[in-house]
Design a protein around this motif. Structure first.
Motif, PDB file in Angstrom:
ATOM      1  N   UNK A  48      -6.688  16.446   0.640  1.00 13.94           N
ATOM      2  CA  UNK A  48      -5.643  15.509   1.041  1.00 13.94           C
ATOM      3  C   UNK A  48      -6.196  14.094   0.905  1.00 13.94           C
ATOM      4  N   UNK A  49      -5.447  13.248   0.214  1.00 16.44           N
ATOM      5  CA  UNK A  49      -5.804  11.854   0.065  1.00 16.44           C
ATOM      6  C   UNK A  49      -5.181  11.070   1.203  1.00 16.44           C
ATOM      7  N   UNK A  50      -6.002  10.366   1.953  1.00 13.93           N
ATOM      8  CA  UNK A  50      -5.543   9.529   3.060  1.00 13.93           C
ATOM      9  C   UNK A  50      -5.710   8.076   2.628  1.00 13.93           C
ATOM     10  N   UNK A  51      -4.626   7.305   2.698  1.00 12.17           N
ATOM     11  CA  UNK A  51      -4.671   5.894   2.342  1.00 12.17           C
ATOM     12  C   UNK A  51      -4.274   5.093   3.575  1.00 12.17           C
ATOM     13  N   UNK A  52      -5.200   4.293   4.060  1.00 13.93           N
ATOM     14  CA  UNK A  52      -4.930   3.486   5.244  1.00 13.93           C
ATOM     15  C   UNK A  52      -3.984   2.350   4.875  1.00 13.93           C
ATOM     16  N   UNK A  53      -2.966   2.157   5.705  1.00 15.45           N
ATOM     17  CA  UNK A  53      -1.972   1.103   5.477  1.00 15.45           C
ATOM     18  C   UNK A  53      -1.903   0.247   6.728  1.00 15.45           C
ATOM     19  N   UNK A  54      -2.756  -0.756   6.795  1.00 13.76           N
ATOM     20  CA  UNK A  54      -2.801  -1.613   7.974  1.00 13.76           C
ATOM     21  C   UNK A  54      -3.561  -0.954   9.107  1.00 13.76           C
ATOM     22  N   UNK A  55      -3.322  -1.420  10.313  1.00 11.31           N
ATOM     23  CA  UNK A  55      -4.063  -0.932  11.479  1.00 11.31           C
ATOM     24  C   UNK A  55      -3.536   0.394  11.992  1.00 11.31           C
ATOM     25  N   UNK A  56      -2.271   0.677  11.791  1.00 10.08           N
ATOM     26  CA  UNK A  56      -1.682   1.843  12.435  1.00 10.08           C
ATOM     27  C   UNK A  56      -1.328   2.978  11.488  1.00 10.08           C
ATOM     28  N   UNK A  57      -1.017   2.682  10.240  1.00  9.44           N
ATOM     29  CA  UNK A  57      -0.475   3.702   9.357  1.00  9.44           C
ATOM     30  C   UNK A  57      -1.488   4.310   8.414  1.00  9.44           C
ATOM     31  N   UNK A  58      -1.252   5.577   8.077  1.00  6.11           N
ATOM     32  CA  UNK A  58      -2.022   6.284   7.072  1.00  6.11           C
ATOM     33  C   UNK A  58      -1.051   7.132   6.270  1.00  6.11           C
TER      34      UNK A  58
END
Length: 135
Positions: A48-58
Motif C-alpha cells: 500500500x502506497x501512503x502519501x501524506x497530504x498536509x498534517x492530517x491527511x494520508x
C-alpha cells in the motif's frame, strides 16, 4: 495554543488549574507536531502506497487494485484565500483501480513531493511503473 490560552482566560479558572491545562495542551501539541514531522512524505507498507497530504491527511493506494497510474505536472490550482485569482502549481496523479473509474489525486504539497519529481521517482522505483505526463 493561542485558542487554549484565550479559552482559559475567559474561564477564569485561576493559575493553579490553568497552568496544568496549558502544559498538557502544549505537550499534546508537541507530540502531534513531532509525530507528523518525523513521518515521511510517502511510504510503502504491505503493498500500500501512503502519501501524506498536509498534517492530517494520508491518501492510500492499494497496489493489487491498480490497473494504471500516471503522474501529471503543469496543473494549476487557486491559492486559498486569494481574491485576485492567483494560482499556484500542482501535480496530479491519475489512478485507475479495478472496478472503479479513474481517480484524480491532487498532489498539492510540492515542497515535499514535487521538488525534482521526488514523489514520481519514489513511486516509479518502489511501487508502480507509472508514466510521467508534462502538460
Amino acid at each position: 495554543m493561542i485558542v487554549v490560552v484565550i479559552i482559559l482566560a475567559e474561564l477564569n479558572l485561576g493559575i493553579g488549574l490553568s497552568l496544568p491545562i496549558l502544559l498538557v495542551s502544549y505537550l499534546i501539541s508537541f507530540i502531534f507536531w513531532f509525530k507528523n514531522g518525523t513521518k515521511p512524505a510517502a511510504w510503502i507498507k504491505n503493498d500500500k502506497l501512503h502519501i501524506r497530504d498536509g498534517a492530517f491527511g494520508t491518501d492510500i493506494v492499494h497496489k493489487k487494485l491498480v490497473e494504471s497510474m500516471r503522474y501529471e505536472t503543469g496543473h494549476k490550482r487557486a491559492v486559498a484565500g486569494s481574491r485576485s485569482g492567483e494560482e499556484t502549481d500542482m501535480h496530479v496523479m491519475v489512478i485507475k483501480m479495478k472496478g472503479f473509474d479513474e481517480w484524480t489525486l491532487p498532489i498539492k504539497d510540492l515542497v515535499e513531493h514535487g521538488a525534482n519529481l521526488r514523489l514520481y521517482k519514489f513511486i516509479k522505483e518502489n511501487f508502480y511503473d507509472l508514466k510521467l505526463v508534462k502538460k
